[in-house]
Design a protein around this motif. Structure first.
Motif, mmCIF file in Angstrom:
data_model
loop_
_atom_site.group_PDB
_atom_site.id
_atom_site.type_symbol
_atom_site.label_atom_id
_atom_site.label_comp_id
_atom_site.label_asym_id
_atom_site.label_seq_id
_atom_site.Cartn_x
_atom_site.Cartn_y
_atom_site.Cartn_z
ATOM 1 N N HIS A 484 0.842 -1.119 0.018
ATOM 2 C CA HIS A 484 0.069 0.042 0.051
ATOM 3 C C HIS A 484 0.817 1.250 -0.032
ATOM 4 O O HIS A 484 0.348 2.261 -0.019
ATOM 5 N N SER A 485 2.040 1.031 0.174
ATOM 6 C CA SER A 485 3.102 2.390 0.096
ATOM 7 C C SER A 485 4.327 2.228 -0.580
ATOM 8 O O SER A 485 4.683 1.075 -1.143
ATOM 9 N N LEU A 486 4.806 3.298 -0.950
ATOM 10 C CA LEU A 486 6.186 3.194 -1.731
ATOM 11 C C LEU A 486 7.216 3.806 -0.778
ATOM 12 O O LEU A 486 7.180 4.748 -0.083
ATOM 13 N N CYS A 502 11.104 9.417 1.696
ATOM 14 C CA CYS A 502 9.620 9.671 1.711
ATOM 15 C C CYS A 502 9.167 8.195 1.713
ATOM 16 O O CYS A 502 9.542 7.179 0.952
ATOM 17 N N ILE A 503 8.232 7.727 3.171
ATOM 18 C CA ILE A 503 7.464 6.680 2.854
ATOM 19 C C ILE A 503 5.871 7.230 2.305
ATOM 20 O O ILE A 503 5.539 8.009 3.125
ATOM 21 N N ARG A 504 5.590 6.666 1.164
ATOM 22 C CA ARG A 504 4.582 7.390 0.478
ATOM 23 C C ARG A 504 3.243 6.409 0.469
ATOM 24 O O ARG A 504 3.353 5.587 -0.281
ATOM 25 N N ASN A 505 2.239 6.872 1.061
ATOM 26 C CA ASN A 505 0.914 5.890 1.161
ATOM 27 C C ASN A 505 0.413 6.205 -0.245
ATOM 28 O O ASN A 505 0.386 7.244 -0.762
ATOM 29 N N ILE A 506 0.065 5.171 -0.973
ATOM 30 C CA ILE A 506 -0.774 4.993 -1.991
ATOM 31 C C ILE A 506 -2.232 4.624 -1.873
ATOM 32 O O ILE A 506 -3.001 5.327 -2.216
ATOM 33 N N VAL A 507 -2.301 3.672 -1.208
ATOM 34 C CA VAL A 507 -3.835 3.047 -0.755
ATOM 35 C C VAL A 507 -3.949 3.194 0.785
ATOM 36 O O VAL A 507 -3.472 2.552 1.358
ATOM 37 N N PRO A 508 -4.965 3.962 1.276
ATOM 38 C CA PRO A 508 -4.948 4.062 2.614
ATOM 39 C C PRO A 508 -5.939 2.958 3.163
ATOM 40 O O PRO A 508 -6.004 2.818 4.418
ATOM 41 N N ALA A 509 -6.562 2.155 2.505
ATOM 42 C CA ALA A 509 -7.536 1.235 2.984
ATOM 43 C C ALA A 509 -7.073 0.332 4.161
ATOM 44 O O ALA A 509 -7.689 0.323 5.071
ATOM 45 N N PRO A 510 -6.024 -0.219 4.048
ATOM 46 C CA PRO A 510 -5.391 -1.084 5.148
ATOM 47 C C PRO A 510 -5.362 -0.235 6.384
ATOM 48 O O PRO A 510 -5.650 -0.937 7.652
ATOM 49 N N PHE A 511 -4.966 1.241 6.386
ATOM 50 C CA PHE A 511 -5.080 1.657 7.739
ATOM 51 C C PHE A 511 -6.509 2.329 8.195
ATOM 52 O O PHE A 511 -6.777 2.334 9.421
ATOM 53 N N LEU A 512 -7.565 2.537 7.087
ATOM 54 C CA LEU A 512 -8.548 3.142 7.485
ATOM 55 C C LEU A 512 -9.625 2.053 7.725
ATOM 56 O O LEU A 512 -11.076 2.450 8.320
ATOM 57 N N ASP A 537 -12.914 1.295 -2.600
ATOM 58 C CA ASP A 537 -11.522 0.593 -2.738
ATOM 59 C C ASP A 537 -10.365 1.286 -2.131
ATOM 60 O O ASP A 537 -9.713 0.308 -1.288
ATOM 61 N N THR A 538 -10.070 2.508 -2.398
ATOM 62 C CA THR A 538 -8.897 3.085 -1.937
ATOM 63 C C THR A 538 -9.144 3.409 -0.421
ATOM 64 O O THR A 538 -7.886 3.426 0.398
ATOM 65 N N LEU A 539 -10.345 3.717 0.055
ATOM 66 C CA LEU A 539 -10.484 4.011 1.627
ATOM 67 C C LEU A 539 -10.548 2.643 2.412
ATOM 68 O O LEU A 539 -10.453 2.830 3.589
ATOM 69 N N GLN A 690 1.258 2.581 -11.326
ATOM 70 C CA GLN A 690 1.695 1.202 -11.599
ATOM 71 C C GLN A 690 1.308 0.560 -10.227
ATOM 72 O O GLN A 690 0.617 -0.675 -10.425
ATOM 73 N N ARG A 691 1.254 1.125 -9.249
ATOM 74 C CA ARG A 691 0.881 0.153 -7.957
ATOM 75 C C ARG A 691 -0.848 -0.011 -8.116
ATOM 76 O O ARG A 691 -1.487 -0.997 -7.916
ATOM 77 N N MET A 692 -1.633 1.261 -8.603
ATOM 78 C CA MET A 692 -2.975 1.081 -8.636
ATOM 79 C C MET A 692 -3.488 0.307 -9.757
ATOM 80 O O MET A 692 -4.441 -0.650 -9.437
ATOM 81 N N ASP A 693 -2.736 0.229 -10.626
ATOM 82 C CA ASP A 693 -2.812 -0.922 -11.872
ATOM 83 C C ASP A 693 -2.624 -2.358 -11.224
ATOM 84 O O ASP A 693 -3.566 -3.329 -11.455
ATOM 85 N N ALA A 694 -1.779 -2.495 -10.563
ATOM 86 C CA ALA A 694 -1.528 -3.938 -10.081
ATOM 87 C C ALA A 694 -2.687 -4.437 -8.783
ATOM 88 O O ALA A 694 -2.892 -5.500 -8.699
ATOM 89 N N ILE A 695 -3.123 -3.410 -8.036
ATOM 90 C CA ILE A 695 -3.953 -3.661 -6.929
ATOM 91 C C ILE A 695 -5.299 -3.748 -7.714
ATOM 92 O O ILE A 695 -6.201 -4.649 -7.265
#
Length: 752
Positions: A484-486, A502-512, A537-539, A690-695
């Motif tokens: 979920h992060s880069l 940077c630890i950059r979150n892409i998909v907040p879903a696992p946290f929220l 999906d993303t949240l 790329q990460r959104m495409d993979a997930i």
């Protein structure tokens, strides 16, 4: 009050009755939640096989019911343990912190003696050092009679307040059941929204509600959930917003509801950020430094009682009460959350990694409803909550000014950072894993700063503390790093001499996900929540999340939507687009003079368009959004939009004027939107794609198209604010004619 009981957690009871003396944050921040859980596991793992873990206990005292889980009980030694993890020098722990820990343990001790018929019990406070992994045990033998006396003293002290709160709750619910909608009749669409909100509480599920701007979403959401509070046994409603304007509308909605029900004792609390609520930002949070921290808990009861008699606890009101009683306004508001019915604040208070409202909900077992206004902002805001940055330039400067004892650990971080920069060839690089040696050095430096703070309580250095908290946040996110992060490194960005990690979150879903599950009902609402699956999906919203698209109260005839399909605003075509855009704007203004907003994708593009327009149409008044703008400049920009005014305000899409502003009637009769609002194509966004495409299998849509079109629809929504408004919107780009783009525009628009 017969038959009614008040339930309190052991910790909540003790924090009310056993906290005394100064507010003192010198022994904080505590270990992270993950470290605390791991520490508890280490301690309990060292015990014998018959050691009982997480012992559920409860007891009653009059109308008061107290419950909780004791950390562990050793039946062989007849020893009840309370495990506390910590960092630093245990001897530096404030005495009132330890007194609170003993109070909790004694309450658990009484409940255990009562449950198992014990005559005596050994109590043990187990302090576990996260760094050294060592235990320090403080023991005390107590008989059941002494523990019962302590229990009765604490419960007796709390019971008077509990009975007052039960009376408040009973009257609150009685008045809520009888409450009528404050504005007499619902606006078109408002009733549909309110019914959906109420049903979400009845079903105990989450809701995504797309509702047009201008129907009164704030009161249309808060009113039904207050009705639900009485019907469905809700303890509190959290109304969360992305911006100050959203919080203001929530407070206004609560005030209108209270005015319409004068007997309703509804306590509404506004949460202010620490940097705005702190009276002494140059002082540390302990009694030896700040006068409002000295004796805080001794003066808190009187301040709390005064606040409980007040219904609208806005920031200014809380500050007035706090200063009248000599306590800190910021920490008073934290205490008042426990006794408020409606809490208004920013998203981060419930959804952030260290969210206070979420933590209190879990601790106290509250049944809450959560409202998130302007929820199209949730994805970007949540990503920021679960991202962290460290700037090498700041560290370089810090090494020069830090105390001598901290220079060596900071130098180690610096050397590991230089090694990362040396290994990287390009200006930007994303990595699948975190650099272990760097993270080890960063953790060691954080520990060193924490120890130094504990050993030098009077010391205060804003730059070192800022780095400390950033490093802690970075390390905390590293513990849950995953797909979920880069992790990325940017060198020389923005003229920076060093690099940015940077630890950059892409998909907040696992946290929220856990945040949504902890709420009885959670409703996200906005004028732009399409497509709903993008947000779900993303949240990380629950599988049973409901979706509603509230019918618009506006007619297609009110808004002329025109697509300039002969113009491309793509980056490579921008120079050639300026002349036709200026001509289109000039023709529209000539045919219908009035107030317009023109949105562009960047300040550079905006300035070029404004320069050409001014040269071609010097008779038309023009004003521009400045690159850096304070609140006074923002108000001055909006003040130009008068009922009798004329002209065009040039602005950047996604900035201060694309949402959250209200310019009804002739104050705004049209908008030109010369962009699809697509995020810039750059290495970071391409990594996200790329990460959104993979997930999710929808990389381009989730990264570029959906976020861009949301900004466009929000900006266009500034034009029609009431059912009597009329206006024109020009969508300037040939891509607006594409079917996949058109389907993301509001259904009530009739696009020409």
């Amino acid at each position: 009050m017969d038959g009614i009981s008040y339930t309190a957690a052991v910790r909540a009871l003790c924090e009310f009755t056993a906290k005394v003396g100064d507010l003192d944050l010198r022994f904080t921040p505590a270990p992270t939640a993950q470290e605390g859980i791991a520490g508890h596991a280490v301690v309990s793992g060292r015990r014998d096989d018959d050691y009982e873990r997480e012992v559920s206990l409860s007891g009653e005292f009059g109308a008061l019911r107290v419950r909780g889980r004791a950390d562990g009980y050793d039946p062989r030694q007849n020893q009840l343990e309370e495990i506390k993890t910590y960092r630093g020098d245990l001897a530096k722990m404030p005495a009132n912190h330890r007194a609170l820990h003993w109070a909790q343990l004694k309450i658990y001790g009484h409940l255990l003696c009562q449950a198992r018929g014990l005559d005596t019990l050994r109590l043990a406070l187990v302090y576990f050092d996260i760094g050294s992994q060592k235990e320090t045990l403080l023991r005390e033998e107590m008989d059941a009679t002494a523990l019962r006396v302590f229990w009765e003293e604490q419960c007796g002290r709390f019971l008077a307040w509990a009975e007052q709160e039960m009376a408040h709750r009973a009257l609150r619910d009685e008045q809520l059941k009888a409450m009528r909608f404050p504005h007499g009749e619902f606006r078109p669409g408002q009733r549909q929204l309110a019914e959906a909100m109420y049903r979400s509480s009845a079903r105990g599920c989450a809701l995504l509600a797309q509702a047009p701007t201008g129907i009164g979403k704030s009161v249309g959401s808060l009113f039904p959930l207050l009705k639900a509070s009485a019907e469905h046994g809700l303890d509190k409603v959290f109304f969360l917003a992305a911006k100050t304007s959203g919080r203001r509308m929530a407070l206004d909605a609560a005030a209108s509801i209270t005015r319409g029900a004068p007997l309703l004792p509804l306590r509404t609390l506004e949460l202010a950020a620490r940097n705005t609520a702190c009276e002494h930002p140059d002082k540390a949070c302990h009694g030896e430094s700040c006068p409002l921290a000295a004796g805080f808990y001794d003066r808190l009861p009187a301040a709390r009682a005064a606040a409980a008699r007040t219904t609208m606890l806005e920031r200014a009101t809380v500050r007035e009460i706090a200063l009248a009683h000599g306590v800190c306004p910021y920490y008073l508001q934290m205490e008042l959350v426990r006794w408020a019915d409606v809490v208004v604040g920013d998203y981060n208070y419930y959804f952030d990694i260290s969210a206070m409202l979420y933590s209190l909900t879990q601790l106290n077992g509250w049944k809450v409803a959560v409202l998130a206004d302007e929820a199209h902002n949730m994805v970007s805001r949540a990503r920021k909550m679960y991202s962290a940055e460290l700037d090498h330039t700041s560290l370089r400067l810090l090494r020069k000014s830090a105390p001598e004892a901290l220079k060596k650990p900071l130098d180690k971080v610096h050397r590991q950072w230089l090694a990362l920069e040396k290994e990287q060839d390009g200006a930007y690089q994303g990595y699948p894993t975190l650099p272990e040696k760097f993270m080890g050095a960063l953790q060691a430096a954080s520990n060193a700063i924490g120890d130094y703070m504990a050993e030098h309580p009077a010391w205060f250095d804003a730059e070192v503390l800022e780095f400390y908290f950033l490093a802690l946040h970075f390390a905390r996110l590293a513990e849950s790093f995953g797909e979920h992060s880069l992790f990325d490194i940017s060198k020389g960005e923005g003229g920076r001499a060093g690099s940015l990690l940077c630890i950059r979150n892409i998909v907040p879903a696992p946290f929220l996900k856990a945040r949504f599950e902890a709420a009885h009902a959670c409703a996200l609402f906005s004028a732009t929540l399409s497509p709903w699956n993008y947000f779900s999906d993303t949240l990380g919203m629950p599988d049973n999340t409901a979706w509603i698209d509230v019918e618009s109260p506006f007619a297609a005839e009110q808004l002329a939507v025109r697509v300039a399909s002969h113009i491309s605003t793509r980056y490579q075509h921008r120079e050639r687009s300026l002349a036709p855009i200026a001509r289109l704007m000039g023709e529209q203004y000539a045919s219908q003079p009035g107030n317009y907003l023109a949105f562009f994708s960047s300040f550079d593009y905006m300035d070029k368009a404004a320069d050409l327009f001014c040269a071609e149409y010097p008779q038309v008044p023009v004003w521009r959004q400045p690159r850096r703008m304070d609140e006074t400049e923002r108000e001055a920009f909006l003040a130009r939009f008068r009922e009798d005014g004329r002209g065009i305000g040039f602005a950047v899409l996604g900035g201060s004027f694309g949402e959250g502003i209200d310019l009804p009637g002739a104050r705004l009769i049209g908008a030109f939107i010369a962009t699809l609002g697509l995020p810039q194509i750059n290495p970071v966004n391409e990594q996200i794609r790329q990460r959104m495409d993979a997930i999710f299998g929808a990389g381009y849509d989730y990264t570029y198209l959906y976020p861009g079109l949301q900004k466009v629809v929000q900006a266009a929504g500034r034009v029609i604010r009431t059912t009597s408004d009329r206006g024109t919107v020009h969508l300037i780009d040939d891509r607006f004619a594409r079917p996949e783009v058109r389907q993301l525009l509001p259904a009530w628009w009739q696009v020409a």
